[in-house]
Scaffold this motif. Structure first.
Motif, PDB file in Angstrom:
ATOM      1  N   GLY A 113       0.818  -1.212   0.000  1.00  0.00           N
ATOM      2  CA  GLY A 113       0.000   0.000   0.000  1.00  0.00           C
ATOM      3  C   GLY A 113       0.849   1.257   0.000  1.00  0.00           C
ATOM      4  N   ASN A 114       1.940   1.262   0.757  1.00  0.00           N
ATOM      5  CA  ASN A 114       2.854   2.412   0.764  1.00  0.00           C
ATOM      6  C   ASN A 114       3.475   2.634  -0.613  1.00  0.00           C
ATOM      7  OD1 ASN A 114       2.378   2.845   3.474  1.00  0.00           O
ATOM      8  ND2 ASN A 114       4.141   1.659   4.149  1.00  0.00           N
ATOM      9  N   LEU A 115       3.850   1.529  -1.269  1.00  0.00           N
ATOM     10  CA  LEU A 115       4.430   1.637  -2.609  1.00  0.00           C
ATOM     11  C   LEU A 115       3.424   2.222  -3.595  1.00  0.00           C
ATOM     12  CD1 LEU A 115       6.770   0.983  -4.568  1.00  0.00           C
ATOM     13  CD2 LEU A 115       5.754  -1.288  -4.854  1.00  0.00           C
ATOM     14  N   LEU A 116       2.181   1.759  -3.543  1.00  0.00           N
ATOM     15  CA  LEU A 116       1.155   2.275  -4.444  1.00  0.00           C
ATOM     16  C   LEU A 116       0.816   3.723  -4.135  1.00  0.00           C
ATOM     17  CD1 LEU A 116      -1.235  -0.827  -4.560  1.00  0.00           C
ATOM     18  CD2 LEU A 116       0.285  -0.027  -6.371  1.00  0.00           C
ATOM     19  N   GLN A 117       0.865   4.080  -2.851  1.00  0.00           N
ATOM     20  CA  GLN A 117       0.534   5.447  -2.457  1.00  0.00           C
ATOM     21  C   GLN A 117       1.528   6.447  -3.048  1.00  0.00           C
ATOM     22  OE1 GLN A 117       0.419   6.087   1.779  1.00  0.00           O
ATOM     23  NE2 GLN A 117      -0.973   7.822   1.602  1.00  0.00           N
ATOM     24  N   ARG A 118       2.793   6.041  -3.150  1.00  0.00           N
ATOM     25  CA  ARG A 118       3.792   6.922  -3.748  1.00  0.00           C
ATOM     26  C   ARG A 118       3.591   7.063  -5.257  1.00  0.00           C
ATOM     27  NH1 ARG A 118       7.247   4.129  -0.022  1.00  0.00           N
ATOM     28  NH2 ARG A 118       7.944   2.709  -1.679  1.00  0.00           N
ATOM     29  N   LYS A 119       2.899   6.091  -5.867  1.00  0.00           N
ATOM     30  CA  LYS A 119       2.718   6.124  -7.317  1.00  0.00           C
ATOM     31  C   LYS A 119       1.421   6.797  -7.745  1.00  0.00           C
ATOM     32  CE  LYS A 119       6.483   3.683  -8.043  1.00  0.00           C
ATOM     33  NZ  LYS A 119       7.677   4.258  -8.732  1.00  0.00           N
ATOM     34  N   ILE A 120       0.318   6.504  -7.033  1.00  0.00           N
ATOM     35  CA  ILE A 120      -0.989   6.960  -7.506  1.00  0.00           C
ATOM     36  C   ILE A 120      -1.608   8.038  -6.612  1.00  0.00           C
ATOM     37  CG2 ILE A 120      -1.458   4.781  -8.673  1.00  0.00           C
ATOM     38  CD1 ILE A 120      -3.119   3.884  -6.363  1.00  0.00           C
ATOM     39  N   LYS A 121      -0.966   8.397  -5.515  1.00  0.00           N
ATOM     40  CA  LYS A 121      -1.374   9.534  -4.675  1.00  0.00           C
ATOM     41  C   LYS A 121      -2.795   9.410  -4.112  1.00  0.00           C
ATOM     42  CE  LYS A 121       2.561  11.408  -5.736  1.00  0.00           C
ATOM     43  NZ  LYS A 121       3.675  11.419  -4.763  1.00  0.00           N
ATOM     44  N   LEU A 122      -3.214   8.217  -3.767  1.00  0.00           N
ATOM     45  CA  LEU A 122      -4.485   8.026  -3.071  1.00  0.00           C
ATOM     46  C   LEU A 122      -4.233   7.859  -1.585  1.00  0.00           C
ATOM     47  CD1 LEU A 122      -6.373   5.566  -5.472  1.00  0.00           C
ATOM     48  CD2 LEU A 122      -6.788   8.014  -5.171  1.00  0.00           C
ATOM     49  N   SER A 123      -5.313   7.783  -0.799  1.00  0.00           N
ATOM     50  CA  SER A 123      -5.157   7.573   0.644  1.00  0.00           C
ATOM     51  C   SER A 123      -4.590   6.180   0.908  1.00  0.00           C
ATOM     52  CB  SER A 123      -6.505   7.730   1.349  1.00  0.00           C
ATOM     53  OG  SER A 123      -7.393   6.696   0.957  1.00  0.00           O
ATOM     54  N   HIS A 124      -3.958   6.035   2.070  1.00  0.00           N
ATOM     55  CA  HIS A 124      -3.301   4.770   2.386  1.00  0.00           C
ATOM     56  C   HIS A 124      -4.302   3.622   2.444  1.00  0.00           C
ATOM     57  CE1 HIS A 124      -0.269   2.094   4.028  1.00  0.00           C
ATOM     58  NE2 HIS A 124      -1.088   1.768   5.011  1.00  0.00           N
ATOM     59  N   ARG A 125      -5.481   3.870   2.980  1.00  0.00           N
ATOM     60  CA  ARG A 125      -6.485   2.815   3.092  1.00  0.00           C
ATOM     61  C   ARG A 125      -6.891   2.291   1.714  1.00  0.00           C
ATOM     62  NH1 ARG A 125      -9.797   1.196   7.185  1.00  0.00           N
ATOM     63  NH2 ARG A 125      -8.982   2.874   8.494  1.00  0.00           N
ATOM     64  N   CYS A 151      -5.096   2.496  -1.010  1.00  0.00           N
ATOM     65  CA  CYS A 151      -3.930   1.837  -1.618  1.00  0.00           C
ATOM     66  C   CYS A 151      -3.750   0.426  -1.062  1.00  0.00           C
ATOM     67  CB  CYS A 151      -2.672   2.670  -1.371  1.00  0.00           C
ATOM     68  SG  CYS A 151      -2.620   4.207  -2.324  1.00  0.00           S
ATOM     69  N   VAL A 152      -4.009   0.249   0.224  1.00  0.00           N
ATOM     70  CA  VAL A 152      -3.937  -1.096   0.805  1.00  0.00           C
ATOM     71  C   VAL A 152      -4.993  -1.992   0.171  1.00  0.00           C
ATOM     72  CG1 VAL A 152      -4.275  -2.444   2.918  1.00  0.00           C
ATOM     73  CG2 VAL A 152      -2.913  -0.356   2.985  1.00  0.00           C
ATOM     74  N   LEU A 153      -6.199  -1.461   0.006  1.00  0.00           N
ATOM     75  CA  LEU A 153      -7.272  -2.236  -0.615  1.00  0.00           C
ATOM     76  C   LEU A 153      -6.901  -2.631  -2.043  1.00  0.00           C
ATOM     77  CD1 LEU A 153     -10.127  -3.409  -0.573  1.00  0.00           C
ATOM     78  CD2 LEU A 153     -10.993  -1.156  -1.255  1.00  0.00           C
ATOM     79  N   ILE A 154      -6.332  -1.689  -2.789  1.00  0.00           N
ATOM     80  CA  ILE A 154      -5.897  -1.990  -4.158  1.00  0.00           C
ATOM     81  C   ILE A 154      -4.795  -3.041  -4.142  1.00  0.00           C
ATOM     82  CG2 ILE A 154      -4.776  -1.029  -6.206  1.00  0.00           C
ATOM     83  CD1 ILE A 154      -6.200   1.619  -5.578  1.00  0.00           C
ATOM     84  N   GLY A 155      -3.875  -2.928  -3.175  1.00  0.00           N
ATOM     85  CA  GLY A 155      -2.804  -3.915  -3.046  1.00  0.00           C
ATOM     86  C   GLY A 155      -3.342  -5.309  -2.762  1.00  0.00           C
ATOM     87  N   VAL A 156      -4.358  -5.399  -1.917  1.00  0.00           N
ATOM     88  CA  VAL A 156      -4.986  -6.699  -1.625  1.00  0.00           C
ATOM     89  C   VAL A 156      -5.612  -7.269  -2.881  1.00  0.00           C
ATOM     90  CG1 VAL A 156      -6.825  -7.842  -0.330  1.00  0.00           C
ATOM     91  CG2 VAL A 156      -5.369  -6.166   0.811  1.00  0.00           C
ATOM     92  N   LEU A 157      -6.331  -6.417  -3.636  1.00  0.00           N
ATOM     93  CA  LEU A 157      -6.977  -6.886  -4.867  1.00  0.00           C
ATOM     94  C   LEU A 157      -5.936  -7.336  -5.897  1.00  0.00           C
ATOM     95  CD1 LEU A 157      -9.813  -4.208  -5.247  1.00  0.00           C
ATOM     96  CD2 LEU A 157     -10.019  -6.567  -4.441  1.00  0.00           C
ATOM     97  N   ILE A 158      -4.842  -6.576  -6.036  1.00  0.00           N
ATOM     98  CA  ILE A 158      -3.787  -6.957  -6.974  1.00  0.00           C
ATOM     99  C   ILE A 158      -3.193  -8.312  -6.585  1.00  0.00           C
ATOM    100  CG2 ILE A 158      -1.451  -6.389  -7.760  1.00  0.00           C
ATOM    101  CD1 ILE A 158      -2.245  -3.448  -7.645  1.00  0.00           C
ATOM    102  N   THR A 159      -2.952  -8.493  -5.283  1.00  0.00           N
ATOM    103  CA  THR A 159      -2.393  -9.769  -4.815  1.00  0.00           C
ATOM    104  C   THR A 159      -3.342 -10.920  -5.100  1.00  0.00           C
ATOM    105  OG1 THR A 159      -1.191  -8.616  -3.048  1.00  0.00           O
ATOM    106  CG2 THR A 159      -1.483 -10.995  -2.812  1.00  0.00           C
ATOM    107  N   LEU A 160      -4.631 -10.717  -4.832  1.00  0.00           N
ATOM    108  CA  LEU A 160      -5.613 -11.770  -5.095  1.00  0.00           C
ATOM    109  C   LEU A 160      -5.687 -12.097  -6.583  1.00  0.00           C
ATOM    110  CD1 LEU A 160      -8.527 -10.723  -2.695  1.00  0.00           C
ATOM    111  CD2 LEU A 160      -6.882 -12.579  -2.391  1.00  0.00           C
ATOM    112  N   LEU A 161      -5.593 -11.063  -7.428  1.00  0.00           N
ATOM    113  CA  LEU A 161      -5.621 -11.301  -8.869  1.00  0.00           C
ATOM    114  C   LEU A 161      -4.388 -12.086  -9.323  1.00  0.00           C
ATOM    115  CD1 LEU A 161      -6.940  -7.863 -10.205  1.00  0.00           C
ATOM    116  CD2 LEU A 161      -8.150 -10.055 -10.195  1.00  0.00           C
TER     117      LEU A 161
END
Length: 345
Positions: free
Chosen positions: A61-73, A75-85
């Motif tokens: 989530g921290n890595l994604l937050q530096r790239k896409i500038k969304l809130s940490h929460r 970005c964590v959710l997106i990270g979970v979805l990416i991992t599941l995919l």
């Protein structure tokens, strides 16, 4: 006076009997406490494994937050979805093939060992090697290889509980972090926050490096084994990358089935496969591992082996898998609570 001697002897016997019962009770209590502590330590290991899952998701989530500038929460959710995919992709496109190859390899291991035995009988050195294993150890080795292959592709322990704990830690880590800090005396709360912050940073760096190393090992192993035209290259490469999570012992275990398969072709093929694994591990140890150490902390190799033996003896497979991150935690805590305090003093 003569009548008192039997009473005295009876009293000594009763005293001895009481001491025996007390000793047996203490031994029983120690044994029970040992089993309870071992069970409790297994539970703590599962909690720690769940914490590592949460550290991974928040690090992503921290890595994604530096790239896409969304809130940490988010970005964590997106990270979970990416991992599941990604996991779904692996299971749908690669899982069936890997599972089939692993099943075939597990069934072929007895025949492979017999073939290796026949080839070793053809040389003087081979006969000497077989002599040392002529007391029935070969059958034990065969069973051990089959057990390793059947169990190494799943997390040893209760996967459901570990994942559930990881989900709870991922959803609301602050709740559990502050709960731990509340148990600390007021004078030590700031130090506790500093220790937890450093542990979080160090474990994220360690996990990042390990995932890169595992991917690196899998890709290079697959390319090398495919060039050599080794059967079941995909399963062996996946196996090598997965076991790279376990320093020292993991790469050695991963090399054994590949070398055995090589023996079915020729001794030269087995030698080439062994050299390939050694070369890949040498590159990983001299390039990837130093990068990991620059992100986290340098761990003496002897301490890693000692921790693996210690935790493996206490808890089995899960202890060996988590030995290195547990050692990282111990080193950070000792450094923060003892070494820095001594330097300050």
């Amino acid at each position: 006076m003569a009548a008192e001697k039997p009473d005295s002897a009876q009293g000594d016997l009763n005293l001895f009997t009481r001491k025996v019962w007390i000793t047996m009770g203490i031994i029983t209590l120690i044994v029970l406490l040992t089993f309870i502590l071992k069970a409790a330590f297994n539970v703590l290991l599962m909690v720690f494994a769940g914490a590592l899952i949460a550290v991974y998701f928040h690090g992503l989530g921290n890595l994604l937050q530096r790239k896409i500038k969304l809130s940490h929460r988010w970005c964590v959710l997106i990270g979970v979805l990416i991992t599941l995919l990604l996991v779904g992709f692996l299971f749908s496109f690669l899982g069936a093939k890997i599972s089939t190859q692993v099943s075939e390899l597990s069934k072929d291991i007895p025949a492979i060992l017999e073939d290796v035995k026949g080839r070793l009988n053809g040389s003087e050195v081979g006969r000497k090697i077989l002599y040392y294993f002529s007391d029935g150890n070969s059958s034990k080795m065969m069973n051990s290889f089959q057990d390793v292959f059947r169990t190494s592709f799943g997390v040893v322990g209760d996967v459901y509980i570990i994942l559930l704990i990881g989900i709870f830690f991922t959803v609301n880590p602050g709740l559990y972090r502050e709960g731990i800090i509340k148990l600390i005396p007021t004078a030590g709360k700031n130090r506790a926050r500093a220790v937890i912050k450093r542990l979080d940073f160090t474990l994220k760096g360690w996990l990042k490096g390990m995932l890169i190393a595992m991917l690196f090992i899998s890709i290079l192993s697959f390319i090398g084994l495919s060039i050599i035209n080794v059967p079941m290259a995909l399963a062996l490469a996946f196996f090598a990358g997965l076991l790279n999570f376990i320093p020292n012992f993991g790469p050695l275990i991963a090399m054994i089935p590949a070398v055995l398969i090589g023996f079915t072709e020729s001794a030269n093929t087995a030698l080439v496969i062994a050299l390939l694994y050694i070369l890949i591990q040498t590159i990983e140890s001299n390039i990837i591992t130093p990068t990991i150490q620059n992100v986290m902390i340098k761990i003496p190799p002897a301490l890693i082996i000692i921790s693996q033996v210690l935790f493996g003896t206490l808890t089995g497979g899960l202890g060996i898998i988590l030995a290195t991150p547990l050692l990282v935690v111990v080193i950070v805590i000792v450094d923060e609570l003892y070494v820095k305090r001594q330097l300050d003093t």
